[in-house]
Enzyme design. Structure first.
Site, PDB file in Angstrom:
ATOM      1  N   SER A   1       5.308  17.358  -8.198  1.00 50.11           N
ATOM      2  CA  SER A   1       5.332  16.014  -8.780  1.00 50.11           C
ATOM      3  C   SER A   1       4.177  15.728  -9.724  1.00 50.11           C
ATOM      4  O   SER A   1       4.297  14.883 -10.615  1.00 50.11           O
ATOM      5  CB  SER A   1       5.337  14.964  -7.663  1.00 50.11           C
ATOM      6  OG  SER A   1       4.182  15.103  -6.840  1.00 50.11           O
TER       7      SER A   1
ATOM      8  N   GLU B   1      -1.412   2.038  -4.792  1.00 51.64           N
ATOM      9  CA  GLU B   1      -2.702   2.741  -4.821  1.00 51.64           C
ATOM     10  C   GLU B   1      -2.430   4.207  -4.529  1.00 51.64           C
ATOM     11  O   GLU B   1      -2.372   4.624  -3.381  1.00 51.64           O
ATOM     12  CB  GLU B   1      -3.680   2.141  -3.799  1.00 51.64           C
ATOM     13  CG  GLU B   1      -4.058   0.695  -4.094  1.00 51.64           C
ATOM     14  CD  GLU B   1      -5.048   0.117  -3.098  1.00 51.64           C
ATOM     15  OE1 GLU B   1      -5.438   0.854  -2.145  1.00 51.64           O
ATOM     16  OE2 GLU B   1      -5.428  -1.055  -3.252  1.00 51.64           O
TER      17      GLU B   1
ATOM     18  N   HIS C   1      -0.747  10.901  -7.825  1.00 44.90           N
ATOM     19  CA  HIS C   1       0.107  10.889  -9.007  1.00 44.90           C
ATOM     20  C   HIS C   1      -0.553  10.165 -10.175  1.00 44.90           C
ATOM     21  O   HIS C   1      -1.036   9.035 -10.038  1.00 44.90           O
ATOM     22  CB  HIS C   1       1.456  10.271  -8.666  1.00 44.90           C
ATOM     23  CG  HIS C   1       2.180  11.040  -7.612  1.00 44.90           C
ATOM     24  ND1 HIS C   1       2.206  10.654  -6.291  1.00 44.90           N
ATOM     25  CD2 HIS C   1       2.865  12.212  -7.681  1.00 44.90           C
ATOM     26  CE1 HIS C   1       2.895  11.548  -5.590  1.00 44.90           C
ATOM     27  NE2 HIS C   1       3.304  12.501  -6.423  1.00 44.90           N
TER      28      HIS C   1
END
Length: 220
Positions: free
Chosen positions: A11, A191, A195
């Site tokens: 990701s 938060e 990422h």
């Protein structure tokens, strides 16, 4: 045909849709730091490890289209430490076995594999010191790169240096940190220390681009 860089990873490297904005993976910005003549095909997918990416046929898909002179950028380690059997690999055992499938597969097609250690997480302790959350995976990947004579980009180390220089507060600017009501996609706020946002994705892609130059990879 254009020289192509294929991205295999998780990701932190993946492309994100407008619905997830401003969250973005660094692979989405890599084209900004390589010659315009080179195509980037981002196959990185959220939540995948070196094992699950292969088990789902994603590496096989890349190897079916990669050609002589192309590059395969391989970044895993974030999810390999997960305890579930679908993703877990041991850093000095099965992690190497799976990474070798990427390396050998690319080379069999005349393409060039490049190993990239996982992006550092933005986690500081109470004293403001950056924590190592990836265990042995980055060191293990580097050791395999040396053993197999594969170019290695230490993104974990490079990003850690950047976060340390920025410190706990300023480093939030690279990540998806939003207050409640600040962005319609995250009405309750977020938060996220893993990422990146659009700015962070571009800055991390810049780190990778700098490493490409230093390694003198034949791109372009």
């Amino acid at each position: 045909m254009k020289q192509t860089i294929y991205l295999a990873g998780d990701s932190t490297m993946a492309n994100y849709s407008i619905e997830s904005s401003p969250m973005q993976g660094w692979g989405n910005k890599l084209h900004l730091f390589i010659p315009h003549s080179v195509l980037v095909v981002n196959k990185a997918t959220n939540g995948r490890s070196s094992k699950s990416f292969i088990d789902e046929g994603r590496l096989e898909e890349i190897l079916g289209i990669i050609k002589n002179g192309d590059y395969l950028f391989i970044q895993f380690g974030h999810n390999d430490s997960k305890v579930d059997t679908e993703r877990h690999t041991s850093p000095w055992g099965t992690f190497h076995q799976y990474l070798l499938k990427y390396i050998d597969g690319a080379r069999a097609k005349g393409a060039h594999p490049v190993l990239i250690s996982p992006l550092c997480r933005r986690q500081f302790d109470v004293d403001g010191l950056l924590l190592n959350t990836h265990g042995d995976y980055p060191r293990s990947m580097e050791a395999l790169a040396v053993q197999e004579k594969v170019p290695f980009i230490d993104l974990c180390g490079r990003s850690a240096v950047a976060f340390k220089e920025m410190g706990n507060t300023k480093s939030k600017e690279w990540f998806t940190w939003l207050r409640a009501g600040e962005h319609p996609n995250y009405p309750e706020g977020i938060e996220d220390n893993t990422h990146l946002n659009e700015q962070g994705a571009e800055e991390v892609a810049r780190l990778v681009g700098d490493a490409i130059i230093k390694l003198k990879l034949e791109i372009g």
